[in-house]
Design a protein around this motif. Sequence first.
Motif, PDB file in Angstrom:
ATOM      1  N   CYS A  66      -1.385  -9.551 -16.698  1.00 35.60           N
ATOM      2  CA  CYS A  66      -1.529  -8.148 -16.274  1.00 35.60           C
ATOM      3  C   CYS A  66      -2.632  -8.077 -15.222  1.00 35.60           C
ATOM      4  O   CYS A  66      -3.604  -8.829 -15.295  1.00 35.60           O
ATOM      5  CB  CYS A  66      -1.960  -7.251 -17.424  1.00 35.60           C
ATOM      6  N   ALA A  93      -2.876  -3.183  -9.758  1.00 36.25           N
ATOM      7  CA  ALA A  93      -1.931  -3.389  -8.657  1.00 36.25           C
ATOM      8  C   ALA A  93      -2.328  -2.595  -7.423  1.00 36.25           C
ATOM      9  O   ALA A  93      -2.827  -1.476  -7.516  1.00 36.25           O
ATOM     10  CB  ALA A  93      -0.535  -2.992  -9.097  1.00 36.25           C
ATOM     11  N   GLN A 109       7.888  -3.689  -3.460  1.00 33.95           N
ATOM     12  CA  GLN A 109       7.621  -3.451  -4.888  1.00 33.95           C
ATOM     13  C   GLN A 109       7.822  -4.704  -5.734  1.00 33.95           C
ATOM     14  O   GLN A 109       7.234  -4.846  -6.805  1.00 33.95           O
ATOM     15  CB  GLN A 109       8.523  -2.325  -5.408  1.00 33.95           C
ATOM     16  N   GLU A 154       3.879  -9.328  -6.026  1.00 34.75           N
ATOM     17  CA  GLU A 154       2.925  -9.146  -7.141  1.00 34.75           C
ATOM     18  C   GLU A 154       2.005  -7.943  -6.963  1.00 34.75           C
ATOM     19  O   GLU A 154       1.485  -7.425  -7.942  1.00 34.75           O
ATOM     20  CB  GLU A 154       2.081 -10.413  -7.325  1.00 34.75           C
ATOM     21  N   TYR A 170       8.494  -6.391 -13.671  1.00 35.81           N
ATOM     22  CA  TYR A 170       7.176  -5.769 -13.769  1.00 35.81           C
ATOM     23  C   TYR A 170       7.264  -4.344 -14.314  1.00 35.81           C
ATOM     24  O   TYR A 170       7.998  -3.514 -13.758  1.00 35.81           O
ATOM     25  CB  TYR A 170       6.527  -5.684 -12.386  1.00 35.81           C
ATOM     26  N   ASP A 216       4.821  -1.205 -14.547  1.00 37.27           N
ATOM     27  CA  ASP A 216       3.549  -0.659 -14.079  1.00 37.27           C
ATOM     28  C   ASP A 216       3.221   0.563 -14.921  1.00 37.27           C
ATOM     29  O   ASP A 216       4.087   1.439 -15.108  1.00 37.27           O
ATOM     30  CB  ASP A 216       3.648  -0.222 -12.621  1.00 37.27           C
ATOM     31  N   TRP A 267      -2.839   1.914 -11.121  1.00 42.08           N
ATOM     32  CA  TRP A 267      -1.690   1.163 -11.630  1.00 42.08           C
ATOM     33  C   TRP A 267      -2.125  -0.172 -12.235  1.00 42.08           C
ATOM     34  O   TRP A 267      -2.845  -0.935 -11.587  1.00 42.08           O
ATOM     35  CB  TRP A 267      -0.688   0.850 -10.518  1.00 42.08           C
ATOM     36  N   ARG A 309      -0.209  -3.563 -13.570  1.00 42.06           N
ATOM     37  CA  ARG A 309       1.090  -4.250 -13.526  1.00 42.06           C
ATOM     38  C   ARG A 309       1.169  -5.238 -14.689  1.00 42.06           C
ATOM     39  O   ARG A 309       0.273  -6.063 -14.876  1.00 42.06           O
ATOM     40  CB  ARG A 309       1.220  -4.947 -12.169  1.00 42.06           C
ATOM     41  N   HIS A 314       4.776   5.689 -15.894  1.00 41.76           N
ATOM     42  CA  HIS A 314       5.099   4.280 -15.685  1.00 41.76           C
ATOM     43  C   HIS A 314       6.266   4.134 -14.705  1.00 41.76           C
ATOM     44  O   HIS A 314       6.895   5.128 -14.313  1.00 41.76           O
ATOM     45  CB  HIS A 314       5.444   3.616 -17.025  1.00 41.76           C
ATOM     46  N   ASP A 316      11.178  -8.485 -10.226  1.00 41.41           N
ATOM     47  CA  ASP A 316      10.304  -9.264  -9.337  1.00 41.41           C
ATOM     48  C   ASP A 316      11.182 -10.002  -8.321  1.00 41.41           C
ATOM     49  O   ASP A 316      12.368  -9.688  -8.177  1.00 41.41           O
ATOM     50  CB  ASP A 316       9.397 -10.199 -10.161  1.00 41.41           C
TER      51      ASP A 316
END
Length: 179
Positions: free
Chosen positions: A4, A7, A16, A19, A107, A109, A117, A119, A136, A141
């Motif tokens: 985690c 972000a 998006q 990472e 991911y 968020d 945020w 992640r 959220h 990914d």
Amino acid sequence: MVRCWYAADVTPERDQRSELQLDPPQPIDIQQVGELTGVLYWKIDADNYKSEGILDKIRKERGYSYEDVIEVSPDTLPNYEQKIKNFFEEHLHTDEEIRFALAGSGYFDVRDPQDRWIRIALEKGDLIVLPAGIYHRFTLDEKNYIKAMRLFVGEPVWTPYNRPADDMEARKQYVHKFS
Ligand SMILES: CSCCC(=O)C(=O)O
Ligand SMILES: [Fe+2]
């Protein structure tokens, strides 16, 4: 352990699905994420979860009576592009969002109490519970694939309420606990 981090914003240069690490990176452990936001986390053996028993115990304790499996990929998810967009619009639900990664990754968020945020990199074997009322969003990914079990208490309600939804009872109750 599930990774985690705080972000960075999405920009035209940073998709998006990347990472979105800050510079320098700002990692945070899942335990601290839990304390700040109420997100719950378990590691489960995704290949043997039926015999392992942890999932069953969680299900009983938390009253999760419903389950199905969602496979997020262009070939398996009807209306893929629109759903991908909707998943990544900041929103809340009136109930918990419970996801157990059976394969692939993605991911989640979540907003911390200061509205930053965080992640959460969900991978095979990770089970997370997002509390009702938390803002959220979700994205695949760069590997572009996840298969996840969705659990729910009773008949599932997947309705997202996009931000702002600050007047909703679920939001007020959430803010009362975590702010
Ligand atoms: C990881 S499951 C796919 C995303 C999803 O179901 C959701 O955001 O509600
Ligand atoms: Fe959601």
